[in-house]
Write an enzyme that holds these catalytic residues in place. Structure first.
Site, PDB file in Angstrom:
ATOM      1  N   LYS A 228       0.827  -1.205   0.000  1.00  0.00           N
ATOM      2  CA  LYS A 228       0.000   0.000   0.000  1.00  0.00           C
ATOM      3  C   LYS A 228       0.863   1.258   0.000  1.00  0.00           C
ATOM      4  O   LYS A 228       2.045   1.232   0.343  1.00  0.00           O
ATOM      5  CB  LYS A 228      -0.990  -0.043   1.165  1.00  0.00           C
ATOM      6  CG  LYS A 228      -2.109  -1.052   0.866  1.00  0.00           C
ATOM      7  CD  LYS A 228      -3.232  -1.072   1.860  1.00  0.00           C
ATOM      8  CE  LYS A 228      -4.312  -2.054   1.364  1.00  0.00           C
ATOM      9  NZ  LYS A 228      -5.348  -2.344   2.361  1.00  0.00           N
ATOM     10  N   ARG A 269      -2.765 -10.451   4.553  1.00  0.00           N
ATOM     11  CA  ARG A 269      -3.239 -10.519   3.162  1.00  0.00           C
ATOM     12  C   ARG A 269      -2.185  -9.858   2.274  1.00  0.00           C
ATOM     13  O   ARG A 269      -1.920  -8.670   2.422  1.00  0.00           O
ATOM     14  CB  ARG A 269      -4.580  -9.788   3.075  1.00  0.00           C
ATOM     15  CG  ARG A 269      -5.214  -9.734   1.704  1.00  0.00           C
ATOM     16  CD  ARG A 269      -6.516  -8.938   1.734  1.00  0.00           C
ATOM     17  NE  ARG A 269      -7.119  -8.878   0.430  1.00  0.00           N
ATOM     18  CZ  ARG A 269      -6.773  -8.021  -0.527  1.00  0.00           C
ATOM     19  NH1 ARG A 269      -5.808  -7.145  -0.308  1.00  0.00           N
ATOM     20  NH2 ARG A 269      -7.380  -8.033  -1.693  1.00  0.00           N
TER      21      ARG A 269
END
Ligand code: PMM
Length: 300
Positions: A228, A269
């Site tokens: 991210k 994840r």
């Protein structure tokens, strides 16, 4: 707590894996526009091949999604999401994978469960579709409730918090209560702080640093930090200030996986399974008090 899927006892092969360390969930985005891998796995055959490769690397679960949630993304119609996701779920489940479906739509979740998905990953925590919590109550499968304040198109404008950890914990508590009221078995619930969803980099770091406040809700915790942009910013080029490119954030992702595991995360994840799997195996072997998650949900 258990998550009683009718007819599937704890040790049934269809139950989720229970490796004695945090689970590693590999990401299969069947989308043209995800920030990290948009279009790469958009073709269903390539998505299936990618899912199988992640399993080969050791993924415990593969998370199949057909809607990009990058800030500003436009939602695909339900028909299109079904078209993207279902063939991939069908093939991966038929190959024996523990498949998770990443969707905010009850219809997509229901059809994916019919095809063999074992977990529903709803980034809206039941807020986007009023049919989702009743479906989860009927299905009694593991269900991820992520912290969410609205669809991608306008979410970054909603990133206002007093104390972000207190606010996120409070909002997750409300979603847990709504799920329980709808009849979802408590043992099926998994919580996720929703890194990057209506959050600035500072908010993400604060949530990671105090992850135990999320586990104190009493449910297993899933962490989705992979690649991210808050990692890209941290690792920005010292001279130009340019964010680290998306494909060069996996070492940082693995570092987050280690620290999240050490704080008791149940699952991480990620896109690059191999590096994170090595990292969580080291963490579990190191023997930090919580590298084997205290809260094991669900069917497991
Ligand atoms: N992040 C994305 C998509 N789905 N699901 C959960 N539970 N938690 C997350 O943080 C999360 C998610 C967006 O990232 P991607 O585009 O790399 O899939």
């Amino acid at each position: 707590m258990t998550c009683p899927r009718p007819g599937i006892p704890d040790r049934h092969p269809e139950a989720l894996p229970r490796p004695g360390r945090p689970l590693v969930m590999g990401i299969v985005n069947v989308t043209p526009d995800s920030f990290s891998d948009g279009r790469r796995w958009f073709d269903p055959a390539r998505a299936v091949a990618h899912g199988l490769a992640l399993l080969e690397e050791g993924a415990d679960l593969v998370d199949v999604g057909g809607e990009s949630t990058r800030p500003g993304a436009v939602r695909p119609p339900a028909e299109e999401e079904l078209r993207r996701v279902l063939p991939v779920v069908r093939e991966l489940a038929a190959a024996g994978a523990a498949v998770s479906v990443d969707t905010m739509r009850a219809e997509v979740a229901a059809r994916a469960l019919d095809l063999g998905a074992r977990l529903v990953n709803d980034v809206s925590g039941g807020l986007a579709d009023p049919g989702m919590l009743p479906l989860m109550a009927r299905s009694a499968v593991p269900y991820v409730i992520m912290h969410w304040r609205g669809h991608a198109a306008g979410m970054q404008a909603k990133a206002g918090y007093g104390d972000v950890v207190t606010d996120v914990v409070g909002e997750l508590r409300l979603r847990i209560e709504a799920a329980l009221e709808a009849g979802v078995p408590p043992g099926c619930l998994i919580v996720d702080p929703g890194l990057g969803f209506a959050k600035s980099p500072e908010h993400n770091w604060a949530l990671l640093g105090r992850l135990r406040a999320i586990s104190a809700l009493g449910h297993p915790v899933l962490v989705g930090a992979a690649r991210k942009s808050f990692l890209g910013r941290l690792l920005a080029h010292p001279a130009t200030g340019e964010e680290r490119p998306v494909g060069m954030r996996d070492a940082a992702t693995a570092a987050v996986s280690v620290l999240a595991s050490a704080q008791g995360a149940w699952c991480v994840r990620v896109h690059d399974v191999a590096s994170t799997l090595d990292a969580v195996r080291v963490t579990a072997r190191w023997g930090t008090e919580s590298a084997v998650p205290a809260q094991q949900p669900v069917l497991l």
